[in-house]
Enzyme design. Structure first.
Site, mmCIF file in Angstrom:
data_model
loop_
_atom_site.group_PDB
_atom_site.id
_atom_site.type_symbol
_atom_site.label_atom_id
_atom_site.label_comp_id
_atom_site.label_asym_id
_atom_site.label_seq_id
_atom_site.Cartn_x
_atom_site.Cartn_y
_atom_site.Cartn_z
ATOM 1 N N PHE A 110 33.641 0.107 42.542
ATOM 2 C CA PHE A 110 35.199 0.620 42.830
ATOM 3 C C PHE A 110 35.612 -0.178 43.999
ATOM 4 O O PHE A 110 36.857 -0.149 44.354
ATOM 5 C CB PHE A 110 35.097 2.078 42.884
ATOM 6 C CG PHE A 110 34.778 2.345 44.512
ATOM 7 C CD1 PHE A 110 35.465 2.854 45.465
ATOM 8 C CD2 PHE A 110 33.224 2.691 44.733
ATOM 9 C CE1 PHE A 110 35.080 3.038 46.761
ATOM 10 C CE2 PHE A 110 32.713 3.063 46.038
ATOM 11 C CZ PHE A 110 33.596 3.418 46.742
ATOM 12 N N LYS A 111 34.707 -0.521 44.918
ATOM 13 C CA LYS A 111 35.164 -1.364 45.955
ATOM 14 C C LYS A 111 36.271 -2.817 45.694
ATOM 15 O O LYS A 111 36.918 -3.199 46.469
ATOM 16 C CB LYS A 111 33.826 -2.316 46.765
ATOM 17 C CG LYS A 111 33.056 -1.026 47.150
ATOM 18 C CD LYS A 111 33.650 -0.001 48.215
ATOM 19 C CE LYS A 111 32.323 1.021 48.590
ATOM 20 N NZ LYS A 111 31.507 0.573 49.088
ATOM 21 N N ASP A 112 36.044 -3.363 44.412
ATOM 22 C CA ASP A 112 36.821 -4.380 44.006
ATOM 23 C C ASP A 112 38.406 -4.044 44.149
ATOM 24 O O ASP A 112 39.202 -4.924 44.235
ATOM 25 C CB ASP A 112 36.463 -4.638 42.763
ATOM 26 C CG ASP A 112 35.221 -5.372 42.430
ATOM 27 O OD1 ASP A 112 34.836 -6.397 43.356
ATOM 28 O OD2 ASP A 112 34.390 -5.350 41.370
ATOM 29 N N THR A 145 30.131 -2.999 49.058
ATOM 30 C CA THR A 145 31.275 -3.538 49.783
ATOM 31 C C THR A 145 30.879 -4.855 49.883
ATOM 32 O O THR A 145 31.932 -5.782 49.837
ATOM 33 C CB THR A 145 31.283 -2.812 51.035
ATOM 34 O OG1 THR A 145 31.977 -1.407 50.978
ATOM 35 C CG2 THR A 145 32.249 -3.580 52.071
#
Length: 486
Positions: A110-112, A145
């Site tokens: 999800f960090k993308d 991250t």
């Protein structure tokens, strides 16, 4: 026009561009908007807007000092062909439960979503503020991250990025992604310690006078890709509106109907983004904060006491192995009715005593939140049961949240934070298979589940290892200075 102020109240207000470049306020606090902006959309609009169009609405509201055409271009670059699904964050639907799949970007986590946008925002902010220095990004990671930040900043002109990760406690895939990162401007260091120590070291460097003297001498503008940076948080708000829009488009809910949100969280940024979305118009009935065995957040929401004085556990959901949840400070600011004096005292107590007690009236302000935690054994069981019942494969972090989901009459968005292939060994174990590492593990998972290895991983183990250095916490400052020195 909104400005950004520190949660601790002892730093001047800044523009959104300045907040993105600084990362952390001078008083050690985190930047928050001084008022909630108004989004230029109605909930009914969401069903017909693309992800990129929703992003424009959110970005322009929270970043008012940027030109809309510049933000549109940044969004176009951030959410383009590097995504494997044109919806960016599609839903997987099972009755009233809807997995919000946040892992279709280049590093499959999800960090993308935020870290494809942040480099674009940093470049725009530097141009707007007339900063002609080289921009250096310093970030700590619990696994995802770092890979996502490097994917975003790799080979971006006039930037460098240094990443600190705990040597133990990340997955085989995460380690391979970081150690083989090919970007020529990337520096990666394993740390003899845990994520909390890495994150604390980053915060200390960001407020270290001697380090700032070094940066000034080298003509470097330092910022962070961690979720302490408001430029990381704002892009995450978008996907909750996008998920809600998909529910409307499918006919599952009517515009204005409240939903529940369940989020697996360690540093609290992903859940905080959901809260921010609710404050600017997303109808949310209830938030469920899901933790692993490092369950400091569970105790906080259930008892009103935040106590980091406990054993740090290395679990099979490693991105959540965190005892100091930095973004919770932003929620405290609003829970205390924007009382920076109270927040400052709570953070002082945490630093000096290792714990703080939330005032009773502030606990009342958090009544829409509940929290629970999931054991490692339950994580494995949940992966197995979900695959057996729904033939749907989830990663261990998503399993932490799924274990806490209670089927009800209300439609629920559950943040599915990573591809199961990023944690192939754990998923294989859950399915009763041998937990083989490396490329063999990816192949084994593919064969066991008749699913396809994600294209982002197809050649991962063919990339040469470039980053092997392991350091201790007392070596961080000198190591980073050596990396950033011209």
């Amino acid at each position: 026009m909104i400005s950004y102020i520190s949660t601790r109240g002892n730093s001047p207000a800044v523009s959104s561009a300045q907040a993105i470049l600084k990362g952390l306020a001078d008083d050690g606090g985190l930047y928050v908007p001084d008022a909630w902006p108004t989004l230029d959309l109605t909930l009914a609009d969401l069903k017909s807007l693309s992800y990129q169009e929703i992003a424009v609405k959110v970005f322009t509201a929270f970043l008012p000092d940027f030109a809309e055409e510049d933000l549109r271009e940044a969004i176009r670059k951030a959410y383009g062909s590097q995504w494997q699904n044109e919806q960016i964050v599609p839903l997987a639907d099972f009755g009233h439960l809807h997995y919000l799949e946040l892992f279709h970007g280049p590093t499959m986590a999800f960090k993308d979503v935020a870290l494809q946008a942040l480099p674009q925002l940093v470049k725009l902010a530097a141009k707007k503020e007339g900063v002609d220095k080289e921009i250096a990004i310093l970030t700590a990671t619990s696994g995802d991250t770092g890979t996502a930040a490097m994917a975003g900043f790799a080979d971006v002109p006039k930037t460098k990025i240094a990443v600190l990760y705990p040597k133990k406690g990340i997955s085989d895939i995460q380690r391979q992604q970081m150690q083989s990162e090919p970007g020529k401007n990337t520096y990666v260091y394993g740390l003899e310690g845990n994520f909390d120590q890495a994150q604390r070291a980053v915060k200390e460097l960001l407020s270290d006078a001697g380090f700032h003297d070094f940066l000034e001498k080298e003509q470097i503008q330092l910022s962070s890709a961690n979720s302490i940076n408001i430029g990381r948080l704002i892009p995450q708000i978008v996907y909750y509106f996008a998920g809600y829009g998909q529910l409307i488009a499918k006919g599952d809910i009517a515009p204005g109907e409240a939903i529940d949100i369940v989020v697996p969280t360690g540093n609290f940024g992903n859940m905080l983004a959901a809260y921010y979305a609710s404050q600017v118009g997303l109808p949310v009935h209830h938030f469920t904060v899901a933790s692993n065995e490092n369950n400091v957040l569970t105790d906080f929401f259930n008892q009103g006491v935040y106590d980091r004085r406990r054993d740090f556990k290395v679990t099979n959901a490693p991105a959540m192995d965190i005892l100091v949840s930095s973004n919770l400070e932003r929620l405290l600011y609003f829970a205390t009715d924007r009382n920076s004096d109270v927040v400052r005292q709570l953070m002082t107590d945490l630093q000096e005593k290792g714990q703080y007690h939330l005032p009773a009236e502030s606990r009342t302000a958090l009544q829409d939140f509940s929290a629970g935690w999931t054991s490692q054994e339950t994580v494995l069981q949940t992966i197995q049961e979900t695959y057996g019942k729904d033939h749907y494969l989830i990663d261990p972090h998503t399993a932490v949240a799924k274990a806490l989901y209670n089927e009800g009459s209300r439609h629920t968005l559950l943040a599915s934070t990573a591809s199961p292939y990023k944690f192939a060994q754990t998923v294989l174990t859950a399915l009763g298979k041998e937990a083989v590492a490396g490329q063999a593990g990816l192949v084994a998972l593919s064969e066991a589940t008749k699913t396809t290895i994600p294209v982002q991983m197809a050649n991962l183990y063919e990339r040469p290892i470039r980053h092997r250095q392991v350091i201790t916490t007392d070596q961080i400052k000198a190591t980073i200075q050596a990396a950033f020195k011209h």
